[in-house]
Write an enzyme that holds these catalytic residues in place. Structure first.
Site: not given
Length: 513
Positions: A455, A228, A483
């Site tokens: 995502d 991320s 994700h």
């Protein structure tokens, strides 16, 4: 802080469903090939500093001590890299020693920004497969301003809880006035409560800290797994120190070149796509969908529920009221992982029946918040400070309605929340001299970039963009929901990641899993 945090998938959601604790974990794909040394020969010594002024920091040795089942240490770094002889801060570092034949260290970061890397490493098999745990010392550090590394503070827990719980999509003049007052209090609070530190928690400074950590570990090159926002941190490191890049994997990638508005539009569309995927799954259920007979029906039901909660909060079993802000974040939390969809269904069913308990628990998990309104960490405050320091962009409150058409086109459910989020940094005064660099990382070893097609937090197109921008980028695509791609049950992705990190086998660029 109204911009959605990208790291929630890396915080294991533990909630009670019918009295049973649900903890989502994954298995391992196995070691495809044997381990190989991770540091090529040649290059400058591990402790050679980029400038003489930083020599005292690069000469550190980590003094490890027992820390539960792990080992912990402190790393000293300058508060301001432009004034290295001035004030210093200490970073918290945690090591999970390799369980088998060690081949090196692997620095890991879960994202956020604001999430603690120490907790990520300590999670072990929750986040990482057996091949990585066997062959690497996992090194998790709390980036400056987060966790136990000189944490920033912007509001006391009572006021921050009120801010988090408030309506993120105000419509009446009174709601807009409250929204602005609370936003301004948060913006002013970081500098008031944290002083100079609030202006020195940028991504560039955290990346510079990483190189001091690399030297303290004794590694000429850094091996790194970032998820991320951790991909932005890793890409920034690669740009600043390309000759120090070892085996890098960036999972759930962010495109650092995007401005705030463009990134918000893309994320709004991605969350909408994730919600539509959930809705389609519900509609296709053999027992039927309690939210509607079609995807548009389901989306309308959810949007109507949020509107109803805005007008009248829903009670919960612990005496709290489920407000619009809590409901919004509770729903968003479940879209980070397909395994959480069953929780979303249960939570929505409860809220529609007048019980907001489960949706509130999901919001608690998202925010790392206790039921008494206190917070377990400064995760969200650090997210706000770092985000606004990296990009202080904001628009006047009066201009927000003009953004509604574009954002509602991107997301009929979440769009207006993102439009209001464009005001987030209004009133935030700390500034940094460390401007984000243009990312190319010329001269770095292959950097594997992973994107997941649906995502919600880091849209797939951003992984494609980052892989293209990196001179040595290698794109791996995961077809699926949720994700990030690694350790999510996709053996193809897991083999690619573990094969590269452990054995040095570079995946084929464009690999589709």
């Amino acid at each position: 802080m109204r911009r959605l945090v990208a790291a929630i998938t890396l915080v294991v959601v533990v909630v009670l469903v019918a009295g049973v604790a649900l903890v989502v974990t994954r298995g391992s794909s196995g070691d495809a090939t044997g381990p190989t040394p991770v540091t090529p020969s040649g290059g400058p010594p591990a402790t050679q500093p980029p400038s003489a002024a930083l020599a005292r920091f690069y000469g550190q040795h980590l003094d490890w001590s027992e820390c539960g089942d792990n080992e912990c240490a402190r790393l000293t770094v300058p508060l301001d890299y432009r004034r290295p002889s001035g004030r210093t801060i200490q970073l918290y570092v945690l090591k999970v020693p390799a369980s088998g034949s060690r081949i090196g260290s692997l620095v890991v970061n879960p994202g956020g920004p604001g999430a603690a890397g120490s907790s990520y490493a300590a999670g072990r098999s929750t986040y990482f497969g057996d091949p990585l745990l066997e062959h690497f010392d996992l090194i998790g550090f709390d980036p400056r301003g987060t966790g136990q590394s000189a944490p920033v503070d912007c509001l006391d827990d009572h006021d921050f809880n009120a801010y988090f719980s408030s309506d993120p999509d105000p419509t009446t003049p009174a709601q807009i006035k409250t929204f602005r007052r609370e936003q301004q209090a948060l913006a002013r609070g970081c500098a008031t409560h944290s002083g100079a530190l609030a202006g020195h928690v940028s991504t560039v400074e955290a990346a510079r800290d990483m190189d001091i950590l690399r030297a303290a570990l004794g590694d000429p090159r850094m091996n790194y797994f970032g998820a991320s926002y951790g991909t932005k941190l890793g890409a920034t490191y690669a740009q600043l120190f390309p000759q120090r890049v070892g085996r890098f994997v960036l999972d759930g990638a962010i495109d650092p070149s995007l401005g705030t508005r463009a990134a918000a539009l893309q994320q709004a569309a991605a969350f909408q796509k994730a919600l539509e995927s959930y809705a389609a799954n519900c509609v296709q259920s053999s027992v039927g969908c309690f939210l509607g007979k079609s995807v548009p029906d389901v989306l309308t039901t959810i949007r109507s529920l949020l509107d109803q909660i805005t007008r009248k909060p829903v009670p919960t079993s612990d005496g709290r009221e489920l407000t619009a802000g809590n409901a919004f974040y509770g729903i968003a939390a479940t879209l980070y992982n397909r395994s959480y969809w069953i929780l979303l269904s249960s939570a929505l069913r409860g809220a529609l029946s007048g019980d907001g308990t489960l949706l509130m628990k999901l919001a608690d998990a998202y925010a790392e918040r206790n039921t008494d309104g206190t917070f377990q960490s400064n995760f969200l405050e650090a997210f706000y400070d770092i985000s606004c320091l990296d990009d202080p962009y904001s628009i006047p409150y009066s201009k927000v309605p003009s953004q509604f058409p574009a954002f509602e086109k991107a997301s009929s459910v979440f769009g207006r929340v993102y439009a209001w989020g464009l005001t987030s940094c209004d009133g935030f005064t700390p500034r940094t001299d460390e401007r984000p660099p243009v990312i190319h990382a010329n001269g770095a070893q292959p950097i594997v970039v992973i994107g997941t097609t649906r995502d919600p937090a880091t849209p797939y197109r951003q992984a494609v963009a980052l892989a293209h921008r990196l001179d040595s980028g290698v794109l791996v695509s995961r077809e699926g929901d949720g994700h990030t791609g690694y350790h999510q049950g996709n053996a193809c992705v897991d083999r690619a990641v573990e094969g590269y990190l452990v054995s040095g086998v570079v995946p084929k660029n464009g690999l589709s899993c």
